[in-house]
Design a protein around this motif. Structure first.
Motif, PDB file in Angstrom:
ATOM      1  N   GLY A  93      37.959  41.888  43.995  1.00  0.00           N
ATOM      2  CA  GLY A  93      37.362  40.983  44.949  1.00  0.00           C
ATOM      3  C   GLY A  93      37.368  41.552  46.353  1.00  0.00           C
ATOM      4  O   GLY A  93      38.338  42.325  46.808  1.00  0.00           O
ATOM      5  N   SER A  94      36.512  41.354  47.211  1.00  0.00           N
ATOM      6  CA  SER A  94      36.327  41.792  48.719  1.00  0.00           C
ATOM      7  C   SER A  94      35.905  40.594  49.829  1.00  0.00           C
ATOM      8  O   SER A  94      35.332  39.935  49.189  1.00  0.00           O
ATOM      9  N   TRP A  96      29.635  46.724  47.427  1.00  0.00           N
ATOM     10  CA  TRP A  96      29.941  45.506  48.105  1.00  0.00           C
ATOM     11  C   TRP A  96      29.001  45.628  49.378  1.00  0.00           C
ATOM     12  O   TRP A  96      29.158  46.841  49.993  1.00  0.00           O
ATOM     13  N   TRP A  99      39.733  44.394  50.366  1.00  0.00           N
ATOM     14  CA  TRP A  99      39.685  44.251  48.992  1.00  0.00           C
ATOM     15  C   TRP A  99      40.875  44.192  48.297  1.00  0.00           C
ATOM     16  O   TRP A  99      41.973  44.576  48.781  1.00  0.00           O
ATOM     17  N   VAL A 129      39.506  34.321  37.507  1.00  0.00           N
ATOM     18  CA  VAL A 129      38.355  34.118  38.369  1.00  0.00           C
ATOM     19  C   VAL A 129      37.922  32.786  38.080  1.00  0.00           C
ATOM     20  O   VAL A 129      37.625  32.203  36.974  1.00  0.00           O
ATOM     21  N   ASP A 181      34.872  30.138  39.928  1.00  0.00           N
ATOM     22  CA  ASP A 181      33.570  30.410  41.091  1.00  0.00           C
ATOM     23  C   ASP A 181      33.094  28.931  41.376  1.00  0.00           C
ATOM     24  O   ASP A 181      33.175  27.987  40.618  1.00  0.00           O
ATOM     25  N   ARG A 229      34.520  32.272  45.400  1.00  0.00           N
ATOM     26  CA  ARG A 229      35.109  32.845  44.438  1.00  0.00           C
ATOM     27  C   ARG A 229      36.683  32.727  44.692  1.00  0.00           C
ATOM     28  O   ARG A 229      37.045  33.326  45.880  1.00  0.00           O
ATOM     29  N   LEU A 273      40.406  34.041  43.032  1.00  0.00           N
ATOM     30  CA  LEU A 273      41.017  34.941  42.331  1.00  0.00           C
ATOM     31  C   LEU A 273      42.613  34.465  42.184  1.00  0.00           C
ATOM     32  O   LEU A 273      43.197  34.259  43.371  1.00  0.00           O
ATOM     33  N   HIS A 281      28.817  33.888  51.255  1.00  0.00           N
ATOM     34  CA  HIS A 281      29.722  34.145  50.099  1.00  0.00           C
ATOM     35  C   HIS A 281      31.204  33.920  50.654  1.00  0.00           C
ATOM     36  O   HIS A 281      31.379  34.165  52.016  1.00  0.00           O
ATOM     37  N   THR A 285      35.685  34.598  49.445  1.00  0.00           N
ATOM     38  CA  THR A 285      36.515  34.892  48.403  1.00  0.00           C
ATOM     39  C   THR A 285      37.866  34.698  49.055  1.00  0.00           C
ATOM     40  O   THR A 285      38.198  35.129  50.074  1.00  0.00           O
ATOM     41  N   VAL A 328      42.193  34.398  47.647  1.00  0.00           N
ATOM     42  CA  VAL A 328      42.897  34.940  46.751  1.00  0.00           C
ATOM     43  C   VAL A 328      44.242  34.226  46.679  1.00  0.00           C
ATOM     44  O   VAL A 328      44.864  34.004  47.631  1.00  0.00           O
ATOM     45  N   ILE A 349      37.276  37.140  53.449  1.00  0.00           N
ATOM     46  CA  ILE A 349      38.300  37.169  52.286  1.00  0.00           C
ATOM     47  C   ILE A 349      39.693  36.864  52.745  1.00  0.00           C
ATOM     48  O   ILE A 349      39.666  37.113  53.791  1.00  0.00           O
TER      49      ILE A 349
END
Length: 658
Positions: free
Chosen positions: A228-229, A248, A258, A266, A268, A277, A279, A313, A315, A317, A334
């Motif tokens: 993911g990034s 990406w 990333w 994962v 979503d 998203r 992770l 978007h 992401t 983590v 991210i």
């Protein structure tokens, strides 16, 4: 000239680099920098071999004879780097432990080899062993309006001790991994007297400062890895030989990071226009709903009160235990949270980390202030909004802990960090991140700034505070504001909306808090109730005239006083609530400037108790135990304290067994 190419052409070229796809309908920033990177992860050697096209536009009025770039991973090259000299320790003893960036080739758009011109500079401390800032003199200066194109081949080796970036086993969090332009600042920006590069070394406490950029990144890595990034996923293709390539694209973000790990799970979800998203490692399925909701809460709250979240978007983590050093860090689109298996739902620490790190998308990402030089403008402001979000959604007194026997708000936690710190007097909020003395960086940049911002909100009111930030966002989004810019916006909004109360703005407040080191402490020094005497006439006695007292209880009057004192140096306006024995209350205001003030009352009821700042608007009052007094002692608070202490012991016993 050799670098001349119009900015319009640059935008067109970079907007159509990958299959003509773009993330945003229109640019959000001036896009003075852009990067096109093809990278390959060697999971065994812990290296990334990459080729990069990098573009920088000179929007200054003068010619620029050189370029300066960050090579952050060189902080992990030896224990003599500035990073380790200030933090202690070193990268490790094994060859695999070290981190670095080696530039294999460097040329300009004409193909001229520049590698022989490279030199490492140390603008902050002169440490000759530090290699985190690269300077490259150019054969010809970049003229105003011209664009510099660089072609760079490099190898980045990730460190084994994860400090925001690095690896453990087969887990990778890849940040600060490529040669990255500093920010060329024009005269007048942030009070600068001359144009020049702002490109600081990598310090232990410092975070980052960069232009909003366009990124096109292709990463080749083992096919079994989940990645993911901070970019939008454009393509993912199997390449054979157990490899795949992920493409990406990101627009108008200040950094590109990333992560890759074969065991990521994962999840979503969406919030309005944003695809989210998450992770996370196996075994933390209980975190999915909790942390997704935390992100949505933060999106909703900041979107409404500060400004729109512009990217489609996001992401985030939750690193596994082996990658815990990557937790709690932000890179605009991210970020990393931090949790563990089995955290009770009444402990909201994972949600707090998620809310905090997401908030950086606004104050580090959209506003992009200089965290090297003014860390409070990001960390302090972001922590302030963290306290508001947590205490709004998880309870005004329960934002961090919501146990039936014990609860704690985020706002009060930050206050405790500040008021209990013996270092709160050592400096103000103006040092650069690496210049805070005696380990005071974290408390000052996060807690103190959040506390005085909450106090500012208490003084001017929440609606006005929200308008301050909306205007700050409108005026300075994608434009690198300074702390002074925030002060100026605050003054303008307050003068417009609160002209009767604060016609001269709030400089008096910032001078004491942002730029000051004094304590704020007010106390009630005493309460007196004197029964008044009245009479119907006089009597003659052998000893002279004698007052005839009224015996009717209904005619009894009291002369009552609440004695107030200012114990600290900071002066702020206050409210004082007074309770009387007939059940009535009175609220008085005091400007808080004099060393003492007496509130006097005359009436049929006597004072039973009084409290300074009953709504806790002045969060930076360092001793709230002296803010109240009663003439009728009540043992209930003592019993309540004993119960809370027992609950605390129970709480920590539980935490130790998690």
């Amino acid at each position: 000239m050799i670098y001349r190419i119009s900015l319009i052409v640059i935008v067109i070229i970079w907007s159509s680099c990958i299959n003509g796809q773009v993330v945003l309908d229109e640019p959000l920033s001036s896009r003075l920098t852009a990067y096109n990177i093809d990278a390959r992860l060697n999971a065994d050697a812990k290296t990334i071999h990459a080729s990069m096209e990098a573009m920088w536009v000179n929007d200054s009025p003068g010619e620029v004879p050189d370029v300066q770039m960050h090579l952050y991973l060189n902080a992990f090259r030896s224990n003599k780097s500035t990073f380790y000299l200030s933090s202690g320790g070193g990268p490790g003893l094994r060859e695999i432990d070290y981190g670095y960036v080696d530039i294999l080739s460097l040329s300009d758009s004409r193909g001229e080899d520049l590698i022989g011109r490279m030199e490492y500079i140390q603008p902050d401390d002169g440490n000759e062993h530090d290699m985190t800032v690269l300077r490259v003199p150019l054969s010809e200066p970049v003229q105003p309006g011209d664009t510099l194109w660089l072609n760079i081949e490099f190898v980045s080796k990730l460190p084994s001790t994860i400090r925001r970036t690095g690896f453990t086993g087969n887990f990778f969090f890849v940040a600060q991994w490529f040669p990255k332009f500093g920010v060329y600042e024009n005269r007048g920006m942030g009070g600068l007297e001359t144009d020049g590069w702002n490109c600081h070394q990598f310090h232990n406490n410092s975070e980052f400062y960069a232009n909003h950029s366009v990124y096109n990144v292709n990463v080749t890595l083992p096919a079994e890895y989940v990645a993911g990034s901070g970019g939008m996923l454009i393509d993912e293709q199997e390449m054979g030989d157990s490899l795949k390539v992920i493409s990406w694209r990101a627009e108008d973000i200040v950094d590109f990071a990333w992560t890759a790990w074969p065991d990521y799970q994962v999840a979503d979800d969406t919030w309005e226009h944003v695809a989210i998203r998450f992770l996370y490692p196996p075994g933390r399925e209980d975190q999915v709903e909790r942390q997704m909701q935390a992100v949505k809460n933060a999106l909703e709250y900041l979107d409404e009160r500060v400004g729109p979240y512009p990217w489609p978007h996001l992401t985030f983590v939750d690193p596994p235990a082996i990658g815990g050093g990557a937790g709690g860090m932000e890179y605009t689109t991210i970020f990393t949270s931090s949790s563990m298996t089995g955290i009770p739902e009444w402990i909201h620490m994972p949600e707090m980390v998620t809310v905090h790190e997401f908030g950086h998308a606004y104050f580090m990402g959209i506003l992009a202030s200089n965290e090297f030089e003014e860390p409070w403008v990001d960390e302090g402001i972001n922590t302030y909004w963290e306290t508001r979000i947590m205490d709004h959604y998880w309870g005004p007194d329960k934002g961090l802990v919501n146990h039936p026997l014990f609860w704690l708000s985020d706002k009060m936690m930050q206050r405790l960090r500040y008021v209990k710190s013996p270092m709160r007097f050592v400096t103000d909020n103006t040092p650069s991140s690496w210049e805070y003395p005696h380990g005071s960086y974290g408390m000052m940049s996060y807690a103190k700034a959040a506390v005085w911002l909450n106090t500012l909100e208490g003084i001017i009111g929440t609606p006005v505070m929200d308008e301050v930030f909306r205007e700050y966002y409108r005026r300075w989004g994608f434009s690198h504001p300074t702390g002074r810019d925030f002060v100026d916006v605050t003054n303008e909004v307050v003068k417009r909306l609160l002209a009767n109360s604060f016609p001269d703005g709030m400089d008096w407040f910032f001078d004491q808090t942002l730029y000051g080191t004094g304590d704020c402490d007010y106390r009630i020094a005493g309460i007196t109730n004197h029964k008044g005497r009245s009479f119907r006439g006089v009597m003659q006695s052998d000893s002279g005239m004698v007052v005839q007292e009224v015996k009717d209880k209904a005619d009894t009057l009291y002369y009552s006083t609440v004695r107030l004192e200012r114990m600290g140096e900071v002066m702020v306006p206050l409210e004082i609530m007074v309770w009387f024995d007939d059940g009535t209350t009175v609220t008085r205001e005091w400007d808080g400037k004099s060393r003492y003030s007496d509130l006097e009352f005359h009436g049929a009821a006597k004072i039973t108790s009084a409290r300074i700042d009953p709504e806790m608007k002045i969060l930076m009052d360092t001793d709230i135990s002296n803010n109240s007094m009663t003439t009728e002692p009540d043992h209930v608070p003592v019993r309540r304290s004993v119960r809370k202490m027992a609950a605390l012991i129970h709480l920590f016993t539980q935490l130790l067994t998690i």
